[in-house]
Design an enzyme around this catalytic site. Structure first.
Site, PDB file in Angstrom:
ATOM      1  N   LYS B  99      69.098  17.501   8.152  1.00 57.75           N
ATOM      2  CA  LYS B  99      67.798  17.666   7.504  1.00 57.75           C
ATOM      3  C   LYS B  99      66.819  18.217   8.534  1.00 57.75           C
ATOM      4  O   LYS B  99      66.510  17.560   9.526  1.00 57.75           O
ATOM      5  CB  LYS B  99      67.276  16.335   6.958  1.00 57.75           C
ATOM      6  N   GLY B 160      55.141   9.362   3.495  1.00 63.17           N
ATOM      7  CA  GLY B 160      54.646   7.992   3.632  1.00 63.17           C
ATOM      8  C   GLY B 160      53.398   7.690   2.842  1.00 63.17           C
ATOM      9  O   GLY B 160      52.860   6.593   2.939  1.00 63.17           O
ATOM     10  N   ALA B 186      59.678  13.191   0.126  1.00 64.38           N
ATOM     11  CA  ALA B 186      58.376  12.678   0.574  1.00 64.38           C
ATOM     12  C   ALA B 186      57.384  12.543  -0.570  1.00 64.38           C
ATOM     13  O   ALA B 186      57.305  13.396  -1.455  1.00 64.38           O
ATOM     14  CB  ALA B 186      57.749  13.526   1.669  1.00 64.38           C
ATOM     15  N   GLY B 187      56.637  11.473  -0.515  1.00 59.80           N
ATOM     16  CA  GLY B 187      55.528  11.266  -1.431  1.00 59.80           C
ATOM     17  C   GLY B 187      55.787  10.302  -2.568  1.00 59.80           C
ATOM     18  O   GLY B 187      54.852   9.782  -3.167  1.00 59.80           O
ATOM     19  N   ASN B 208      61.888   7.126   1.597  1.00 58.14           N
ATOM     20  CA  ASN B 208      62.052   6.071   2.597  1.00 58.14           C
ATOM     21  C   ASN B 208      61.028   4.966   2.377  1.00 58.14           C
ATOM     22  O   ASN B 208      61.336   3.847   1.995  1.00 58.14           O
ATOM     23  CB  ASN B 208      61.922   6.682   4.000  1.00 58.14           C
ATOM     24  N   THR B 209      59.740   5.305   2.573  1.00 58.35           N
ATOM     25  CA  THR B 209      58.695   4.283   2.558  1.00 58.35           C
ATOM     26  C   THR B 209      58.564   3.582   1.216  1.00 58.35           C
ATOM     27  O   THR B 209      58.257   2.383   1.170  1.00 58.35           O
ATOM     28  CB  THR B 209      57.345   4.912   2.963  1.00 58.35           C
TER      29      THR B 209
END
Lengths: 70, 256
Positions: B99, B160, B186-187, B208-209
């Site tokens: 990635k 994040g 993301a997001g 992830n977050t």
């Protein structure tokens, strides 16, 4: 002689190989070297060459492994 | 029905890719990845901590024989740094699938697209299979695809942030024009964001977050698994058209 490992100055015996350095410094990661990589003066040292690559005075060594990340 | 995702010639049953950062422990991390049904996990490459080399290792919990490792370049701000990092990752793991993310600044972690494109070209020339984190700009997405990236991964919103899909129109434009998998990276903040990404026609979601920072990461991982499946099935099923006025569901004939 002095070398730099992961940004820190370290003293190693002349004749030390990459393989010996990993065993001395990297603890568990040194015993099981599958997940680590070595860069010496910005050149990758393949695992097959760890045992025969002798460190020289002033070498800059990076010893890296996988960690959690997104 | 078989509905699998193929990236760089390898087929996966799960369309949810999860990160391995920000968890309370590597054990919780592994439990969450399993609850998410993920087959691919992103990982970072960092210096071995020489002052405490006995600390827990990711590879002992989230095992590379259970999950496909996707090494990232998080923290890289130039093409050269990203290429250097991924060459080391290939040496450490022996895999070509990576990635790529080249960031512009620490406040937004927004991708630096000229550097990203330059790094992508260098990596592909060096034999890597590059999944690329990018802005939601369809023009740059096309350039990255033409350069040979094996997956296009536009941001839903900032890394994040948990703000969800801020520009669904652009995501849809990228989906329509792209022949390799499109994965929102993301997001995503909660399950409905993941479902929305999939309803837009994306091939997968990377997060992830949203899982790691949930009060109960394991339950959120499960929620995300279901959201991705639900969104995918809704997309394949084809939603009903939107209408301005009511349309009764019960027959009008035979009213008493």
């Amino acid at each position: 002689m002095l070398v730099t490992v992961n940004g820190e100055t370290r003293s190693v015996q002349p004749g030390t190989t990459i393989a010996m350095l990993i065993t001395q410094l990297a603890g568990e990661s040194g015993k099981d070297q599958r997940g680590i990589a070595i860069e010496r003066n910005l050149e990758i040292v393949p695992k097959s060459e760890h045992a025969c690559t002798v460190i020289e005075e002033g070498d800059r060594i990076e010893l890296v492994q996988f960690v959690g990340g997104g | 029905m078989t509905d699998s995702l193929t990236i760089a010639g390898k087929t996966y049953n799960s369309r949810l890719i999860v990160g391995t950062g920000k968890y309370k422990s590597y054990q919780q991390n592994a439990d969450a990845a399993r609850a998410a049904g993920a087959e691919i996990v992103t990982v970072a490459l960092r210096r071995v901590n020489l002052s405490d080399p006995e600390q827990e290792r990711l590879t002992d919990f989230v095992k590379p024989d259970e999950f496909t490792y996707l090494p990232n370049t998080a923290g890289c701000y130039t093409a050269d740094e990203a290429v250097r990092t991924l060459r080391l990752a290939r040496e450490a793991g022996g895999w070509n699938l990576v990635k790529l993310e080249v960031l512009a600044d620490q406040k937004t972690l927004y991708p630096n697209m000229p550097e990203t494109l330059e790094a992508a070209k260098a990596l592909i020339a060096d034999g890597f299979e590059v999944m690329v984190y990018c802005s939601d700009d369809p023009v740059y997405a096309k350039m990255l695809e033409d350069a040979g990236c094996c997956a296009i991964m536009p941001l839903g919103s900032l890394i994040g942030s948990g703000l969800g899909i801020m520009n669904p129109v652009n995501i849809r434009l990228i989906v329509e024009q792209t022949r390799v998998p499109v994965i929102v990276d993301a997001g995503v903040g909660t399950a409905s964001d993941a479902a929305m990404a999939m309803e837009l026609g994306c091939d997968g979601v990377l997060m992830n977050t949203a899982i790691a920072a949930a009060k109960d990461p394991i339950m959120m991982a499960s929620a995300m698994k279901h959201a991705v499946i639900a969104g995918r099935e809704a997309y394949l099923a084809g939603r009903m058209p939107k209408k301005m006025y009511a349309d009764p569901s019960s027959p009008l004939a035979g009213l008493i």
